[in-house]
Design an enzyme around this catalytic site. Structure first.
Site, mmCIF file in Angstrom:
data_model
loop_
_atom_site.group_PDB
_atom_site.id
_atom_site.type_symbol
_atom_site.label_atom_id
_atom_site.label_comp_id
_atom_site.label_asym_id
_atom_site.label_seq_id
_atom_site.Cartn_x
_atom_site.Cartn_y
_atom_site.Cartn_z
ATOM 1 N N LYS A 122 0.832 -1.201 0.000
ATOM 2 C CA LYS A 122 0.000 0.000 0.000
ATOM 3 C C LYS A 122 0.867 1.253 0.000
ATOM 4 O O LYS A 122 0.562 2.241 -0.686
ATOM 5 C CB LYS A 122 -0.895 -0.034 1.247
ATOM 6 C CG LYS A 122 -1.791 1.168 1.467
ATOM 7 C CD LYS A 122 -2.858 0.852 2.507
ATOM 8 C CE LYS A 122 -2.306 0.736 3.919
ATOM 9 N NZ LYS A 122 -2.238 2.036 4.625
ATOM 10 N N ARG A 182 2.296 6.107 -3.154
ATOM 11 C CA ARG A 182 3.305 7.071 -3.602
ATOM 12 C C ARG A 182 3.411 7.084 -5.129
ATOM 13 O O ARG A 182 3.464 8.138 -5.756
ATOM 14 C CB ARG A 182 4.658 6.746 -2.960
ATOM 15 C CG ARG A 182 4.740 7.139 -1.486
ATOM 16 C CD ARG A 182 5.859 6.419 -0.753
ATOM 17 N NE ARG A 182 6.027 6.931 0.613
ATOM 18 C CZ ARG A 182 5.230 6.594 1.632
ATOM 19 N NH1 ARG A 182 4.223 5.743 1.440
ATOM 20 N NH2 ARG A 182 5.436 7.099 2.841
ATOM 21 N N GLY A 203 -5.450 7.665 5.812
ATOM 22 C CA GLY A 203 -4.595 8.771 6.222
ATOM 23 C C GLY A 203 -3.586 9.183 5.159
ATOM 24 O O GLY A 203 -3.400 10.366 4.873
ATOM 25 N N ARG A 247 -7.795 13.011 12.931
ATOM 26 C CA ARG A 247 -6.353 12.793 12.772
ATOM 27 C C ARG A 247 -5.699 14.089 12.292
ATOM 28 O O ARG A 247 -6.124 14.676 11.295
ATOM 29 C CB ARG A 247 -6.095 11.636 11.809
ATOM 30 C CG ARG A 247 -6.630 10.315 12.332
ATOM 31 C CD ARG A 247 -6.425 9.176 11.355
ATOM 32 N NE ARG A 247 -5.008 8.815 11.223
ATOM 33 C CZ ARG A 247 -4.584 7.828 10.441
ATOM 34 N NH1 ARG A 247 -5.446 7.127 9.723
ATOM 35 N NH2 ARG A 247 -3.294 7.559 10.366
ATOM 36 N N SER A 299 4.605 12.582 11.838
ATOM 37 C CA SER A 299 4.246 11.646 10.777
ATOM 38 C C SER A 299 5.121 11.914 9.554
ATOM 39 O O SER A 299 5.159 13.035 9.049
ATOM 40 C CB SER A 299 2.774 11.771 10.389
ATOM 41 O OG SER A 299 2.494 10.975 9.249
ATOM 42 N N ASP A 320 4.413 0.408 12.247
ATOM 43 C CA ASP A 320 3.315 -0.503 11.916
ATOM 44 C C ASP A 320 3.598 -1.944 12.326
ATOM 45 O O ASP A 320 2.692 -2.786 12.294
ATOM 46 C CB ASP A 320 3.003 -0.443 10.415
ATOM 47 C CG ASP A 320 2.226 0.808 10.028
ATOM 48 O OD1 ASP A 320 1.733 1.503 10.940
ATOM 49 O OD2 ASP A 320 2.122 1.105 8.828
ATOM 50 N N ARG A 355 -3.425 3.128 19.131
ATOM 51 C CA ARG A 355 -3.004 1.726 19.115
ATOM 52 C C ARG A 355 -2.380 1.275 20.422
ATOM 53 O O ARG A 355 -2.401 0.080 20.749
ATOM 54 C CB ARG A 355 -2.051 1.476 17.943
ATOM 55 C CG ARG A 355 -2.771 1.484 16.598
ATOM 56 C CD ARG A 355 -1.858 1.269 15.416
ATOM 57 N NE ARG A 355 -2.645 1.043 14.210
ATOM 58 C CZ ARG A 355 -2.147 1.032 12.982
ATOM 59 N NH1 ARG A 355 -0.846 1.228 12.795
ATOM 60 N NH2 ARG A 355 -2.925 0.814 11.941
#
Length: 407
Positions: A23, A28, A71, A99, A146, A289, A320
């Site tokens: 993904k 990108r 996101g 977010r 981020s 992740d 999370r």
């Protein structure tokens, strides 16, 4: 609400898993493709809902970009709408609108974009009114929140008339994702430099190229975990490269400590069991992740471990850290903050006869807890949440002989 029951299974025969495409790479490449003059040849794009959402928006170009819960799609398309000088509204699910996006919006404004918040300052929904004139070519961005904000700015940087220099401030998180963005840009003809904390991208055009998206290392991590937690078994994961652009390829090194031997061959990687060495500590700053997968694995196989670099987990699809703490507790394991931003996994010592996992609208919660079926019966709430990144996940579970029943 749908619930599935995963029957307990501890031993697995050799199985080949046809992993989904990445993904991260797909999203990108889609933006780069949309910014390229000329025809690229892009293949093996991800089946993930996030990627399919971006494909749909880029193809139809509606007045409102509804990204649902994606996101990456929200952040990349915000920059894309600005650099292509379009008037767009960007919105998503209620959680998506919680977010933060302020760091990206301020960066875009600083180079000349006109963007307004339609509700709460710093959060979607947004109204983008293009970028008529570049007002700065040097900006500063925080590196510790981020990496997607930074990647979004980098991908539009070549199209800015004066190019762009980004100085990263503070701790740089998810560095591997920034490197992935730059390497993909390079594949499509972009020259850049990264010295110390400054990334420079001169004004230039993307060049048409051919690109095939690699299989998804994030999705691969759950199969590493299954082998680690099983009593016996081996799996072959198709389509993975030893020298990957994806930061989550770090799972090979991590799982080497937790009882999984990896052998690259025949266009993929063979997973087999080996002795557990133990994982005293790990810094997830550049591969956040993987944290859920590794926390659950340690809790199941009885290994204490200290985790750092989890800061970004609080602004993902759900908080999370909180979600992990709640669900690990259901089989008597813990994730405790022993020092500020230092978390210790305390394994389970007794296992209930069944565990019901709440998934918090988070695809990774559903998949990370799947390997618990090696020890007990597992009930998973809202199993379709996996469609965000890995729609064929439960089908692939069945390939290994796991029995799945809808309740």
């Amino acid at each position: 609400m749908d619930i599935i029951e995963l029957s307990q299974k501890s031993n697995f025969n050799y199985t080949e898993i046809p992993l989904p495409s990445s993904k991260s790479e797909s999203n990108r490449v889609l933006i780069i493709d949309a910014l390229t003059k000329g025809q690229n040849k892009i293949s093996n794009l991800a089946e993930a809902r996030d990627t399919q959402t971006m494909i749909g928006i880029l193809q139809t170009n509606p007045p409102i970009y509804d990204v649902l819960d994606a996101g990456t799609t929200m952040r990349f398309l915000t920059a894309y709408a600005a650099i292509t000088n379009q008037h767009k509204v960007l919105t998503g699910t209620p959680r998506m609108c919680q977010r933060p996006i302020g760091i990206l919006v301020e960066a875009l404004r600083s180079v000349g974009a006109e963007i307004h918040y339609m509700n709460e300052e710093g959060f979607p929904p947004l109204a983008v009114h293009g970028l008529k004139q570049q007002t700065a070519h040097q900006i500063k961005m925080r590196g510790d929140v981020s990496s997607q904000y930074i990647s979004a700015m980098l991908m539009i940087a070549p199209l800015l008339p004066k190019g762009l220099e980004i100085e990263l401030e503070g701790k740089i998180g998810s560095r591997t994702y920034i490197e992935m963005t730059l390497e993909l840009m390079k594949h499509f003809g972009i020259q850049y430099s990264w010295e110390d904390r400054k990334i420079r991208v001169p004004h230039q055009d993307y060049q048409p190229a051919t690109f095939s998206v690699e299989s998804d290392w994030s999705g691969a991590s759950y199969w590493f975990s299954l082998v680690a937690c099983a009593d016996s078994g081996s799996l072959f994961l198709k389509g993975l490269k030893e020298n990957s652009l994806q930061g989550d390829a770090k799972i090979v090194e991590i799982m080497d400590h937790l009882g999984v031997k990896s052998t690259f061959k025949n266009g993929g990687v063979l997973l087999e069991k080996q002795a557990v060495k133990g994982l005293d500590s790990f810094d997830f700053t550049h591969c956040p992740d993987l944290a859920q997968t590794v926390a659950v694995t340690c809790a199941i196989i009885g290994k204490n471990s200290k985790f750092t670099g989890l800061e970004s987990l609080r602004i993902k699809e759900t908080d999370r850290i909180y979600a992990l703490q709640q669900e690990l507790g259901k089989f008597n394991a813990k994730l405790e903050e022993v020092e500020p931003e230092v978390f210790q996994v305390i394994p389970s010592v007794t296992m209930p006869h069944e565990v019901q996992i709440h998934t918090y609208d988070d695809h990774r919660m559903a998949m990370a807890f799947m390997p618990l079926l090696t020890k007990t019966k597992v009930l998973v709430e809202d199993p379709d949440v996996v469609n965000k990144s890995y729609p064929s996940f439960w089908k692939h579970c069945k390939l290994t002989g796991i029995q799945i029943q809808y309740l």
